[in-house]
Design a protein around this motif. Sequence first.
Motif, PDB file in Angstrom:
ATOM      1  N   GLN A 229       0.824  -1.203   0.000  1.00 62.79           N
ATOM      2  CA  GLN A 229       0.000   0.000   0.000  1.00 62.79           C
ATOM      3  C   GLN A 229       0.859   1.254   0.000  1.00 62.79           C
ATOM      4  OE1 GLN A 229      -2.822  -1.629   3.315  1.00 62.79           O
ATOM      5  NE2 GLN A 229      -3.990  -0.089   2.194  1.00 62.79           N
ATOM      6  N   GLY A 230       1.498   1.538  -1.125  1.00 59.11           N
ATOM      7  CA  GLY A 230       2.318   2.732  -1.241  1.00 59.11           C
ATOM      8  C   GLY A 230       1.479   3.976  -1.457  1.00 59.11           C
ATOM      9  N   VAL A 231       2.048   5.115  -1.117  1.00 59.32           N
ATOM     10  CA  VAL A 231       1.389   6.410  -1.334  1.00 59.32           C
ATOM     11  C   VAL A 231       1.914   6.977  -2.643  1.00 59.32           C
ATOM     12  CG1 VAL A 231       1.034   8.734  -0.451  1.00 59.32           C
ATOM     13  CG2 VAL A 231       1.159   6.800   1.140  1.00 59.32           C
ATOM     14  N   GLU A 232       1.021   7.215  -3.574  1.00 57.21           N
ATOM     15  CA  GLU A 232       1.422   7.667  -4.907  1.00 57.21           C
ATOM     16  C   GLU A 232       1.643   9.169  -4.944  1.00 57.21           C
ATOM     17  OE1 GLU A 232       0.148   6.980  -9.559  1.00 57.21           O
ATOM     18  OE2 GLU A 232      -1.331   6.654  -7.977  1.00 57.21           O
ATOM     19  N   VAL A 233       2.762   9.576  -5.537  1.00 55.62           N
ATOM     20  CA  VAL A 233       3.026  10.988  -5.794  1.00 55.62           C
ATOM     21  C   VAL A 233       2.513  11.283  -7.195  1.00 55.62           C
ATOM     22  CG1 VAL A 233       4.790  12.775  -5.987  1.00 55.62           C
ATOM     23  CG2 VAL A 233       5.068  10.911  -4.324  1.00 55.62           C
ATOM     24  N   LYS A 234       1.407  11.997  -7.280  1.00 55.68           N
ATOM     25  CA  LYS A 234       0.744  12.184  -8.566  1.00 55.68           C
ATOM     26  C   LYS A 234       1.320  13.336  -9.378  1.00 55.68           C
ATOM     27  CE  LYS A 234      -3.645  10.163  -7.099  1.00 55.68           C
ATOM     28  NZ  LYS A 234      -3.586   9.022  -8.020  1.00 55.68           N
ATOM     29  N   ALA A 235       2.111  14.181  -8.753  1.00 55.01           N
ATOM     30  CA  ALA A 235       2.616  15.351  -9.475  1.00 55.01           C
ATOM     31  C   ALA A 235       3.704  14.996 -10.476  1.00 55.01           C
ATOM     32  CB  ALA A 235       3.149  16.376  -8.479  1.00 55.01           C
ATOM     33  N   THR A 236       4.349  13.849 -10.266  1.00 52.55           N
ATOM     34  CA  THR A 236       5.468  13.494 -11.129  1.00 52.55           C
ATOM     35  C   THR A 236       4.997  12.783 -12.391  1.00 52.55           C
ATOM     36  OG1 THR A 236       7.483  12.158 -11.271  1.00 52.55           O
ATOM     37  CG2 THR A 236       5.757  11.364  -9.797  1.00 52.55           C
ATOM     38  N   PRO A 237       5.551  13.132 -13.559  1.00 50.73           N
ATOM     39  CA  PRO A 237       5.153  12.476 -14.803  1.00 50.73           C
ATOM     40  C   PRO A 237       5.858  11.136 -15.037  1.00 50.73           C
ATOM     41  CG  PRO A 237       6.748  14.191 -15.275  1.00 50.73           C
ATOM     42  CD  PRO A 237       6.478  14.255 -13.789  1.00 50.73           C
ATOM     43  N   ASN A 238       6.906  10.860 -14.249  1.00 53.51           N
ATOM     44  CA  ASN A 238       7.648   9.617 -14.483  1.00 53.51           C
ATOM     45  C   ASN A 238       7.085   8.507 -13.599  1.00 53.51           C
ATOM     46  OD1 ASN A 238       9.072   9.435 -11.903  1.00 53.51           O
ATOM     47  ND2 ASN A 238      10.223  11.226 -12.574  1.00 53.51           N
ATOM     48  N   PRO A 239       7.412   7.264 -13.909  1.00 46.41           N
ATOM     49  CA  PRO A 239       6.820   6.126 -13.191  1.00 46.41           C
ATOM     50  C   PRO A 239       7.442   5.848 -11.831  1.00 46.41           C
ATOM     51  CG  PRO A 239       8.321   5.339 -14.876  1.00 46.41           C
ATOM     52  CD  PRO A 239       8.249   6.833 -15.037  1.00 46.41           C
ATOM     53  N   PHE A 240       8.548   6.516 -11.499  1.00 43.98           N
ATOM     54  CA  PHE A 240       9.261   6.224 -10.261  1.00 43.98           C
ATOM     55  C   PHE A 240       8.425   6.632  -9.047  1.00 43.98           C
ATOM     56  CE2 PHE A 240      12.376   7.523  -6.948  1.00 43.98           C
ATOM     57  CZ  PHE A 240      12.912   6.275  -6.706  1.00 43.98           C
ATOM     58  N   GLN A 241       8.154   5.662  -8.182  1.00 49.87           N
ATOM     59  CA  GLN A 241       7.384   5.913  -6.972  1.00 49.87           C
ATOM     60  C   GLN A 241       8.134   5.306  -5.799  1.00 49.87           C
ATOM     61  OE1 GLN A 241       4.585   7.666  -6.561  1.00 49.87           O
ATOM     62  NE2 GLN A 241       4.197   8.126  -8.727  1.00 49.87           N
ATOM     63  N   LEU A 242       8.846   6.164  -5.063  1.00 50.28           N
ATOM     64  CA  LEU A 242       9.742   5.698  -4.009  1.00 50.28           C
ATOM     65  C   LEU A 242       8.997   4.983  -2.897  1.00 50.28           C
ATOM     66  CD1 LEU A 242      12.587   5.545  -2.859  1.00 50.28           C
ATOM     67  CD2 LEU A 242      12.218   7.792  -1.802  1.00 50.28           C
ATOM     68  N   ASP A 243       7.863   5.505  -2.465  1.00 56.04           N
ATOM     69  CA  ASP A 243       7.157   4.895  -1.346  1.00 56.04           C
ATOM     70  C   ASP A 243       6.630   3.506  -1.720  1.00 56.04           C
ATOM     71  OD1 ASP A 243       6.116   5.312   1.439  1.00 56.04           O
ATOM     72  OD2 ASP A 243       4.201   4.933   0.435  1.00 56.04           O
ATOM     73  N   GLN A 244       6.184   3.344  -2.950  1.00 53.94           N
ATOM     74  CA  GLN A 244       5.705   2.033  -3.384  1.00 53.94           C
ATOM     75  C   GLN A 244       6.851   1.018  -3.415  1.00 53.94           C
ATOM     76  OE1 GLN A 244       2.689   1.087  -3.675  1.00 53.94           O
ATOM     77  NE2 GLN A 244       2.963  -0.937  -4.582  1.00 53.94           N
ATOM     78  N   LEU A 245       8.005   1.436  -3.913  1.00 55.02           N
ATOM     79  CA  LEU A 245       9.181   0.556  -3.914  1.00 55.02           C
ATOM     80  C   LEU A 245       9.591   0.203  -2.484  1.00 55.02           C
ATOM     81  CD1 LEU A 245      11.216   2.247  -6.765  1.00 55.02           C
ATOM     82  CD2 LEU A 245      10.368  -0.107  -6.799  1.00 55.02           C
ATOM     83  N   ASP A 246       9.503   1.178  -1.590  1.00 58.97           N
ATOM     84  CA  ASP A 246       9.830   0.942  -0.187  1.00 58.97           C
ATOM     85  C   ASP A 246       8.935  -0.140   0.406  1.00 58.97           C
ATOM     86  OD1 ASP A 246      11.105   1.818   2.453  1.00 58.97           O
ATOM     87  OD2 ASP A 246       8.982   2.168   2.868  1.00 58.97           O
ATOM     88  N   LYS A 247       7.643  -0.069   0.091  1.00 61.94           N
ATOM     89  CA  LYS A 247       6.703  -1.075   0.606  1.00 61.94           C
ATOM     90  C   LYS A 247       7.034  -2.463   0.050  1.00 61.94           C
ATOM     91  CE  LYS A 247       3.988   1.747   2.950  1.00 61.94           C
ATOM     92  NZ  LYS A 247       4.716   3.001   2.747  1.00 61.94           N
ATOM     93  N   ILE A 248       7.400  -2.541  -1.210  1.00 67.50           N
ATOM     94  CA  ILE A 248       7.739  -3.827  -1.832  1.00 67.50           C
ATOM     95  C   ILE A 248       9.020  -4.393  -1.223  1.00 67.50           C
ATOM     96  CG2 ILE A 248       8.470  -4.931  -3.981  1.00 67.50           C
ATOM     97  CD1 ILE A 248       6.650  -2.941  -5.467  1.00 67.50           C
ATOM     98  N   PHE A 249      10.046  -3.549  -1.100  1.00 67.95           N
ATOM     99  CA  PHE A 249      11.335  -4.018  -0.590  1.00 67.95           C
ATOM    100  C   PHE A 249      11.229  -4.496   0.863  1.00 67.95           C
ATOM    101  CE2 PHE A 249      13.739  -0.994  -3.689  1.00 67.95           C
ATOM    102  CZ  PHE A 249      13.343  -1.796  -4.736  1.00 67.95           C
TER     103      PHE A 249
END
Length: 463
Positions: A229-249
Amino acid sequence: MGDGRGAGGGRPAWLQQYDLVGKIGEGTYGLVFLARTKHRRCCIAIKKFKQSKEGDGVSPTAIREIMLLREISHENVVKLVNVHINHADMSLYLAFDYAEHDLYEIIRHHREKLNHQINQYTVKSLLWQLLNGLNYLHSNWIIHRDLKPSNILVMGEGEEHGVVKIADFGLARIYQAPLKPLYENGVVVTIWYRAPELLLGAKHYTSAVDMWAVGCIFAELLTLKPLFQGVEVKATPNPFQLDQLDKIFKVLGHPTPEKWPTLVNLPYWQNDQQHIQGHKYDNPALHSYVHLAQKSPAYDLLSKMLEYDPRKRITAAQALEHEYFRMDPLPGRNALVPSQPGEKAVNYPARPVDTTTDFEGTISVQPSQPVSSGNAVAGSVAAASVVAPRQVPRPMPMVGMQRMPGAGMAAFNIASQAGMGGLNPGNISMQRGAAPAHQQQLRRKDPGMGLQNTGYPQQRRRF
């Protein structure tokens, strides 16, 4: 079927064949309504698309969805019944068989109302049917790219009671060899179900992104809550989502080039050394999150779906042959019946219906009778009568891998399709959103693709 106005300039002629019940869904594409056909009294889901932002009046998303759904046919894929258009505002309406349930509502019902897990038979049957439909799509070179619980429908009462239907093909794409870069399509897959290669900026990806999403859905069926359950940063146009990766890792541990050799080539793995590579996750604990024994077949299947390296990730065809589906309780065609004699069936509520919204999404609809699942015919709109829900499992016909006509998915014109009313809105080429037919030949064999699925495991022992 035309779009002419009825007497007195009222409702469009095509709309007069339906009695509107209310709104059942809303998204970036538009609205979804529940209606009944006046002749057969069958329940139909009507998806209305918003006008295209490009100014051409018709949504490319709608055209893409029509193209795919008119060419594919499988029990575990939603059935497109008809297409309608209002020329006055160029709004497009797709009519589908109505499914009373979806996995989102089923999961929520167990979490918030029943406060207990979904039984093993139902989980296994839902997952097997989802994989069966997905295997068909992947074998025909279609990536769905938006698998999540709310897009996995389950039929209610009728002949198809408990049958899973993959829905919402607005982000689906045909892919072929050599693979075209798909990153130009923008961000795909709802963030909680988005594969790590997408989050790290992969320019090429395959049907493996769908299998990651299936793994997330599998975990959610087991635990009744999203796994990542990552928190999406919607302002960025690129696919990189640090919080989502953090949740996966945190759940799966840190990916390494040893286990995922192409990891070092992904743009955001290279560019974000501080956050991605600097923070180590040393204690993967997937089994503790999903409450499965590490040596159990269920855990083995789930871990193979959530494999970091997409080239090693299990395919839908391989998953269908997994040991998990060959152990009791065996999966069945009707996922909603009790798995044991004497066991009480769960009475899942139908999807919520907002009866105050009309097709324009603004004013109240005329008073209508309450929605009764007993009036819903799960199947073709040509069905003549309501079939009572079966309370015991029944034999499952052989579910073979059907293939689409021809070697590829040829482009078509709306006007040439029966039941489409001879409508080609704005004379728009129906090749939008799909590769030219000559590029759609099956020129490469992916692992597991095209395999024939012979039906439910040991089906004679079930039903």
